[in-house]
Scaffold this motif. Structure first.
Motif, short mmCIF file in Angstrom:
data_model
loop_
_atom_site.label_atom_id
_atom_site.label_comp_id
_atom_site.label_asym_id
_atom_site.label_seq_id
_atom_site.Cartn_x
_atom_site.Cartn_y
_atom_site.Cartn_z
N THR A 374 30.61 49.82 46.81
CA THR A 374 31.93 49.49 46.25
C THR A 374 32.44 48.20 46.90
O THR A 374 32.37 48.03 48.13
CB THR A 374 32.92 50.62 46.50
OG1 THR A 374 32.42 51.82 45.90
CG2 THR A 374 34.29 50.28 45.89
N PHE A 375 32.96 47.31 46.06
CA PHE A 375 33.47 46.02 46.52
C PHE A 375 34.91 45.85 46.05
O PHE A 375 35.26 46.24 44.92
CB PHE A 375 32.62 44.87 45.97
CG PHE A 375 31.18 44.92 46.41
CD1 PHE A 375 30.77 44.22 47.52
CD2 PHE A 375 30.24 45.67 45.70
CE1 PHE A 375 29.44 44.27 47.94
CE2 PHE A 375 28.93 45.72 46.10
CZ PHE A 375 28.52 45.02 47.23
N CYS A 376 35.73 45.26 46.90
CA CYS A 376 37.10 44.91 46.53
C CYS A 376 37.17 43.38 46.51
O CYS A 376 37.09 42.73 47.56
CB CYS A 376 38.08 45.47 47.54
SG CYS A 376 39.81 45.08 47.15
N VAL A 377 37.33 42.83 45.31
CA VAL A 377 37.24 41.38 45.13
C VAL A 377 38.55 40.86 44.54
O VAL A 377 39.02 41.39 43.52
CB VAL A 377 36.07 41.02 44.18
CG1 VAL A 377 35.91 39.50 44.08
CG2 VAL A 377 34.76 41.67 44.64
N PRO A 378 39.17 39.84 45.15
CA PRO A 378 40.36 39.22 44.54
C PRO A 378 40.05 38.74 43.13
O PRO A 378 38.96 38.22 42.87
CB PRO A 378 40.68 38.05 45.47
CG PRO A 378 40.09 38.46 46.79
CD PRO A 378 38.84 39.23 46.45
N ALA A 379 40.99 38.93 42.22
CA ALA A 379 40.75 38.60 40.81
C ALA A 379 40.43 37.13 40.60
O ALA A 379 39.79 36.78 39.60
CB ALA A 379 41.98 38.99 39.99
N GLU A 400 43.58 46.82 40.71
CA GLU A 400 44.64 47.31 41.58
C GLU A 400 45.38 46.11 42.15
O GLU A 400 44.84 45.37 42.98
CB GLU A 400 44.05 48.16 42.70
CG GLU A 400 45.12 48.82 43.58
CD GLU A 400 44.50 49.74 44.61
OE1 GLU A 400 44.65 49.46 45.81
OE2 GLU A 400 43.85 50.74 44.20
N ASP A 401 46.63 45.91 41.67
CA ASP A 401 47.39 44.71 42.03
C ASP A 401 46.60 43.46 41.64
O ASP A 401 46.27 43.30 40.47
CB ASP A 401 47.74 44.72 43.53
CG ASP A 401 48.62 45.90 43.89
OD1 ASP A 401 49.43 46.32 43.03
OD2 ASP A 401 48.48 46.42 45.02
N GLU A 402 46.27 42.62 42.61
CA GLU A 402 45.53 41.39 42.29
C GLU A 402 44.06 41.49 42.70
O GLU A 402 43.36 40.49 42.80
CB GLU A 402 46.18 40.20 43.00
CG GLU A 402 47.60 39.91 42.50
CD GLU A 402 48.20 38.70 43.16
OE1 GLU A 402 47.52 38.11 44.04
OE2 GLU A 402 49.32 38.32 42.79
N ASP A 403 43.60 42.72 42.93
CA ASP A 403 42.20 42.94 43.32
C ASP A 403 41.46 43.74 42.25
O ASP A 403 42.08 44.52 41.51
CB ASP A 403 42.13 43.70 44.64
CG ASP A 403 42.71 42.89 45.80
OD1 ASP A 403 42.62 41.65 45.74
OD2 ASP A 403 43.25 43.51 46.74
N LEU A 404 40.14 43.53 42.23
CA LEU A 404 39.27 44.34 41.38
C LEU A 404 38.39 45.19 42.29
O LEU A 404 37.70 44.67 43.19
CB LEU A 404 38.37 43.46 40.50
CG LEU A 404 38.91 43.07 39.12
CD1 LEU A 404 40.07 42.09 39.27
CD2 LEU A 404 37.80 42.46 38.28
N TRP A 405 38.45 46.52 42.08
CA TRP A 405 37.55 47.43 42.78
C TRP A 405 36.35 47.66 41.86
O TRP A 405 36.49 48.18 40.76
CB TRP A 405 38.26 48.74 43.10
CG TRP A 405 39.28 48.58 44.20
CD1 TRP A 405 40.51 48.03 44.08
CD2 TRP A 405 39.11 48.93 45.57
NE1 TRP A 405 41.16 48.03 45.29
CE2 TRP A 405 40.32 48.58 46.23
CE3 TRP A 405 38.09 49.53 46.31
CZ2 TRP A 405 40.51 48.79 47.59
CZ3 TRP A 405 38.28 49.76 47.67
CH2 TRP A 405 39.48 49.38 48.30
N ILE A 406 35.19 47.24 42.34
CA ILE A 406 33.98 47.27 41.50
C ILE A 406 32.92 48.14 42.18
O ILE A 406 32.51 47.87 43.32
CB ILE A 406 33.41 45.86 41.26
CG1 ILE A 406 34.49 44.94 40.69
CG2 ILE A 406 32.20 45.90 40.33
CD1 ILE A 406 34.05 43.50 40.54
#
Length: 428
Positions: A374-379, A400-406
């Protein structure tokens, strides 16, 4: 001396007697002499030479002057005169002095196995890289033999052994040839540099790479054509394709990989050729997975597999993940099929069978997919998001907010390539 006579009805220009020497040292080695002589006949056929007879000789060691011994040379001359042959092809490599001595007595063109293979490669090379590599190998072979070759270096007769660098280059002195070798090495270094840049780009994009390897004429090009609809030349000849071909292959999941067809291997592949083609053969070293294609119908199957394994070891690619593809299963007898080994990394296939092609794709996909991460990447980091989609199978994406959980299923090899880019975004 054992002699086997062949049909002589053909009108091919070159009529050859094949000659093989078996010494005590050779008997103790892993070399299969029957396979080697059969291949020599096939190589001659590929080079459009008519084989009219074969001669084999057993000796304790090779004769320094005559290779097979003066008495056997006289017997060989009788065979040549009787069958009106104009060429003698030796299954082992000859020195320049041996070539000169044999020419003087036999009065025919003398070719050894290395020169025959180089001649075939000269016919097959089509790309600039391939032409440079073949010419470099030929000149490296010729240079130490200039003082030994007599009539062969005049190259006035045409036919086998005359192709490649050409008449003018073969008749130049050592200084000219050394200069040409230096220039070819410089050109090849440039080719290697471009190939290295191309490989680096592929690594950075995270594309999974698969290499097809195998004995020559095992069906690698046929398989590539069937899997990817490529247009690689297919012929029932040794070294029908010489230049490596890479194509994109779509897996059942939709993920795309790159699959490369490499030059076929053969027993006693000339060292000059291996050295010249190292840049091409190193495609195997860059692969994430090796598909070893085997001609399952060949009586010499085990020997051919051993030769491939030895060359992979020499290239430093023996430890790569490998899948065995026993090809041409449709040409096997029921008993041959039963004798073929089985295993999780083994498939028995026909390259033309659609179901078998799908099984190959699925097995490759098993190697491509890996652990779920799982990665949390700023949009706004589109390049990282794109990289994750290219290198793995995205299972879920949540904003989630300005992040993408992938959530991604990512192969370990792919992750190791891209880890320095992805690590900052991975969630434990």
């Amino acid at each position: 001396m054992k002699q086997t006579t062949y049909d002589t009805a053909s009108t091919v220009q070159d009529r050859a007697v094949l000659v093989s020497l078996i010494t005590q040292v050779m008997k103790r080695s892993d070399t299969n002499h029957d396979l080697s002589l059969q291949e020599l006949a096939k190589l001659a056929e590929t080079a459009q030479v008519e084989v009219v007879s074969t001669v084999t000789q057993n000796r304790v060691s090779r004769d320094a002057k005559w290779f097979i011994g003066k008495g056997k040379v006289e017997e060989l001359k009788a065979v040549i005169d009787e069958l009106d042959a104009n060429t003698a092809i030796f299954d082992q490599e000859l020195s320049g002095a041996q070539v000169r001595n044999l020419e003087q007595v036999l009065n025919v063109k003398i070719i050894d196995r290395t020169q025959l293979i180089l001649d075939i490669f000269a016919q097959r090379a089509k790309t600039r890289e391939g032409i440079i590599q073949v010419e470099l190998a030929q000149l490296s072979y010729i240079l130490p033999r200039l003082s030994g070759h007599g009539k062969n270096l005049s190259r006035l007769g045409g036919g086998i052994g005359t192709r490649g660098p050409g008449e003018s280059k073969l008749e130049t002195d050592r200084r000219h040839i050394r200069g040409r070798i230096s220039e070819l090495k410089r050109q090849l270094e440039e080719v290697v540099r471009h190939r290295s840049l191309y490989r680096e780009r592929r690594r950075k994009t995270g594309i999974y790479q698969v290499a097809l390897v195998g004995y020559t004429n095992a069906g690698k090009s046929t398989l590539l054509n069937q899997l990817t609809e490529a247009d690689v030349l297919i012929e029932d000849q040794l070294f029908a394709t010489l230049d490596p071909t890479s194509r994109t292959l779509a897996l059942p999941s939709g993920k795309e990989i790159v699959i490369t067809d490499t030059v076929g291997f053969i027993q006693n592949l000339p060292h000059d050729l291996v050295a010249a083609f190292r840049a091409t053969l190193e495609e195997v070293c860059e692969a994430d997975l090796i598909l070893h294609v085997v001609d399952s119908s060949s009586e010499m199957r085990d020997d051919q597999m051993r030769v491939v394994d030895e060359i992979l070891q020499e290239l430093g690619a023996a430890a790569k993940p490998q899948v065995l593809l026993y090809n041409k299963i449709d040409a096997c007898t029921p008993s041959q099929r039963e004798m073929l080994p089985s295993g999780p990394q083994v498939l028995k296939i026909s390259a033309y069978n659609l179901a078998d092609q799908e099984r190959i794709r699925e097995l490759i996909q098993q190697h491509v997919v890996g652990d779920t991460r799982t990665f949390c990447v700023p949009a706004d980091r589109g390049e990282i998001i794109s990289l994750l989609y290219r290198t793995g199978d995205v299972l879920e994406q949540v904003v989630e907010d300005e992040d993408l959980w992938i959530q991604v299923r990512l192969n370990r090899a792919d992750y190791e390539k891209q880890g320095y880019l992805l690590d900052p975004y991975m969630q434990l």
